[in-house]
Design a protein around this motif. Sequence first.
Motif, mmCIF file in Angstrom:
data_model
loop_
_atom_site.group_PDB
_atom_site.id
_atom_site.type_symbol
_atom_site.label_atom_id
_atom_site.label_comp_id
_atom_site.label_asym_id
_atom_site.label_seq_id
_atom_site.Cartn_x
_atom_site.Cartn_y
_atom_site.Cartn_z
ATOM 1 N N ALA A 114 -21.499 -0.668 -38.804
ATOM 2 C CA ALA A 114 -21.231 0.728 -38.478
ATOM 3 C C ALA A 114 -22.077 1.230 -37.311
ATOM 4 C CB ALA A 114 -21.470 1.610 -39.702
ATOM 5 N N LEU A 115 -23.170 0.533 -36.997
ATOM 6 C CA LEU A 115 -24.061 0.973 -35.923
ATOM 7 C C LEU A 115 -23.761 0.304 -34.587
ATOM 8 C CD1 LEU A 115 -27.525 1.122 -37.769
ATOM 9 C CD2 LEU A 115 -25.880 2.958 -37.349
ATOM 10 N N THR A 116 -22.863 -0.665 -34.577
ATOM 11 C CA THR A 116 -22.524 -1.340 -33.325
ATOM 12 C C THR A 116 -21.337 -0.640 -32.673
ATOM 13 O OG1 THR A 116 -21.091 -2.902 -34.517
ATOM 14 C CG2 THR A 116 -23.357 -3.580 -34.105
ATOM 15 N N GLY A 117 -21.384 -0.552 -31.351
ATOM 16 C CA GLY A 117 -20.300 0.099 -30.621
ATOM 17 C C GLY A 117 -19.174 -0.861 -30.320
ATOM 18 N N GLU A 118 -18.234 -0.390 -29.505
ATOM 19 C CA GLU A 118 -17.095 -1.228 -29.102
ATOM 20 C C GLU A 118 -17.480 -2.107 -27.923
ATOM 21 O OE1 GLU A 118 -14.290 -1.651 -30.615
ATOM 22 O OE2 GLU A 118 -14.853 -0.216 -32.183
ATOM 23 N N PRO A 119 -17.043 -3.355 -27.889
ATOM 24 C CA PRO A 119 -16.323 -4.011 -28.982
ATOM 25 C C PRO A 119 -17.270 -4.365 -30.128
ATOM 26 C CG PRO A 119 -16.736 -5.578 -27.208
ATOM 27 C CD PRO A 119 -17.222 -4.242 -26.718
ATOM 28 N N GLY A 120 -16.846 -4.182 -31.353
ATOM 29 C CA GLY A 120 -17.697 -4.409 -32.521
ATOM 30 C C GLY A 120 -17.750 -5.856 -32.938
ATOM 31 N N VAL A 121 -18.066 -6.722 -31.988
ATOM 32 C CA VAL A 121 -18.107 -8.158 -32.249
ATOM 33 C C VAL A 121 -19.490 -8.713 -31.946
ATOM 34 C CG1 VAL A 121 -15.653 -8.436 -31.716
ATOM 35 C CG2 VAL A 121 -17.360 -8.753 -29.900
ATOM 36 N N VAL A 122 -19.719 -9.924 -32.424
ATOM 37 C CA VAL A 122 -20.951 -10.647 -32.105
ATOM 38 C C VAL A 122 -20.809 -11.224 -30.700
ATOM 39 C CG1 VAL A 122 -22.423 -12.587 -32.754
ATOM 40 C CG2 VAL A 122 -21.336 -11.183 -34.528
ATOM 41 N N PHE A 123 -21.885 -11.184 -29.929
ATOM 42 C CA PHE A 123 -21.900 -11.764 -28.596
ATOM 43 C C PHE A 123 -22.672 -13.081 -28.618
ATOM 44 C CE2 PHE A 123 -20.373 -7.708 -27.653
ATOM 45 C CZ PHE A 123 -20.021 -7.604 -26.320
ATOM 46 N N GLN A 124 -22.233 -14.048 -27.819
ATOM 47 C CA GLN A 124 -22.984 -15.297 -27.701
ATOM 48 C C GLN A 124 -24.116 -15.072 -26.711
ATOM 49 O OE1 GLN A 124 -20.772 -18.944 -27.234
ATOM 50 N NE2 GLN A 124 -22.516 -19.985 -26.301
ATOM 51 N N GLY A 125 -25.336 -14.981 -27.246
ATOM 52 C CA GLY A 125 -26.492 -14.675 -26.415
ATOM 53 C C GLY A 125 -26.950 -15.811 -25.542
ATOM 54 N N GLY A 126 -26.495 -17.026 -25.831
ATOM 55 C CA GLY A 126 -26.888 -18.191 -25.055
ATOM 56 C C GLY A 126 -26.655 -19.448 -25.852
ATOM 57 N N PRO A 127 -26.954 -20.595 -25.272
ATOM 58 C CA PRO A 127 -26.645 -21.870 -25.926
ATOM 59 C C PRO A 127 -27.672 -22.340 -26.944
ATOM 60 C CG PRO A 127 -27.533 -22.263 -23.729
ATOM 61 C CD PRO A 127 -27.427 -20.766 -23.883
ATOM 62 N N VAL A 128 -28.785 -21.622 -27.099
ATOM 63 C CA VAL A 128 -29.859 -22.056 -27.998
ATOM 64 C C VAL A 128 -29.776 -21.328 -29.336
ATOM 65 C CG1 VAL A 128 -32.358 -22.334 -28.271
ATOM 66 C CG2 VAL A 128 -31.337 -22.437 -25.983
ATOM 67 N N SER A 129 -29.936 -22.075 -30.438
ATOM 68 C CA SER A 129 -29.990 -21.509 -31.794
ATOM 69 C C SER A 129 -28.811 -20.588 -32.086
ATOM 70 C CB SER A 129 -31.308 -20.752 -32.011
ATOM 71 O OG SER A 129 -32.396 -21.623 -31.997
ATOM 72 N N LEU A 130 -27.619 -21.142 -32.008
ATOM 73 C CA LEU A 130 -26.416 -20.348 -32.233
ATOM 74 C C LEU A 130 -26.277 -19.898 -33.680
ATOM 75 C CD1 LEU A 130 -23.849 -22.287 -30.010
ATOM 76 C CD2 LEU A 130 -24.852 -20.039 -29.582
ATOM 77 N N ASP A 131 -27.085 -20.469 -34.579
ATOM 78 C CA ASP A 131 -27.030 -20.055 -35.982
ATOM 79 C C ASP A 131 -28.009 -18.927 -36.284
ATOM 80 O OD1 ASP A 131 -29.288 -21.569 -35.623
ATOM 81 O OD2 ASP A 131 -29.116 -22.671 -37.512
ATOM 82 N N SER A 132 -28.635 -18.395 -35.251
ATOM 83 C CA SER A 132 -29.557 -17.272 -35.430
ATOM 84 C C SER A 132 -28.943 -16.013 -34.856
ATOM 85 C CB SER A 132 -30.897 -17.563 -34.756
ATOM 86 O OG SER A 132 -30.738 -17.607 -33.348
ATOM 87 N N ALA A 133 -29.455 -14.865 -35.286
ATOM 88 C CA ALA A 133 -28.935 -13.589 -34.789
ATOM 89 C C ALA A 133 -30.068 -12.737 -34.257
ATOM 90 C CB ALA A 133 -28.200 -12.850 -35.900
ATOM 91 N N LEU A 134 -29.795 -12.083 -33.146
ATOM 92 C CA LEU A 134 -30.730 -11.147 -32.527
ATOM 93 C C LEU A 134 -30.049 -9.791 -32.394
ATOM 94 C CD1 LEU A 134 -32.333 -13.126 -29.547
ATOM 95 C CD2 LEU A 134 -33.604 -11.932 -31.319
ATOM 96 N N GLY A 135 -30.758 -8.750 -32.711
ATOM 97 C CA GLY A 135 -30.240 -7.410 -32.506
ATOM 98 C C GLY A 135 -30.979 -6.730 -31.369
ATOM 99 N N VAL A 136 -30.259 -6.218 -30.389
ATOM 100 C CA VAL A 136 -30.866 -5.485 -29.280
ATOM 101 C C VAL A 136 -30.337 -4.055 -29.335
ATOM 102 C CG1 VAL A 136 -31.147 -5.316 -26.779
ATOM 103 C CG2 VAL A 136 -31.041 -7.568 -27.880
#
Length: 215
Positions: A60-82
């Motif tokens: 509910a706090l993420t704007g459009e598009p409300g999808v996950v972004f691929q932050g880069g090729p390292v540790s794709l099984d981790s999540a970062l919130g900015v």
Amino acid sequence: MTEVSSLTGRLLVATPALADPNFDRAVVLLLDHDEAGSLGVVLNRPTPVGVGDILAPWAALTGEPGVVFQGGPVSLDSALGVGVVPGEPHDRSSPGLKAVRGVSGETAEAADTVVAGDGPLGWRRVHGAIGLVDLEAPPELLAAALGSLRIFAGYAGWGPGQLEEELIEGAWYVVESEPGDVSSPDPEQLWRAVLRRQRNELAMVATYPDDPSLN
């Protein structure tokens, strides 16, 4: 590397000459840059995965598009919130994001809860109004403070001196970031938009065709 030469909080904009497909037309927000290396997230790589599919409490706090972004090729099984906190000063940065380099699991350790007085609980300043969000914190802690939030899977990392070498080779343009870059509603156009707003010859690069043979 001295503090003055740190590029933390700035954008790396891929030059047309950059051949790595992981970073073709990429716009990277640097979250950490010093003598130990560099780390950032690619701002313009949306995935088909909705935030609600993996981090429902934050959707509910993420704007459009409300999808996950691929932050880069390292540790794709981790999540970062900015996240961007409106009204925060734009000339301050928070040091000490080294824990990001050891990220594992669903949440980056670098997004630890911050101490009161340096922004809202659950948010750690990176640069100005931009900071890292602790995705293990209750979303209601930040609901009232966050102006925007974006979730990234994985990140981009460089070892000591590696980014400097790429800069010398002409792989990246370095430009100032704006809080709105984090939450651009049209991320596919971010590469051109960032270049277009530059007050120098880089504005012309924004017209560079997707197919270099057409140039």
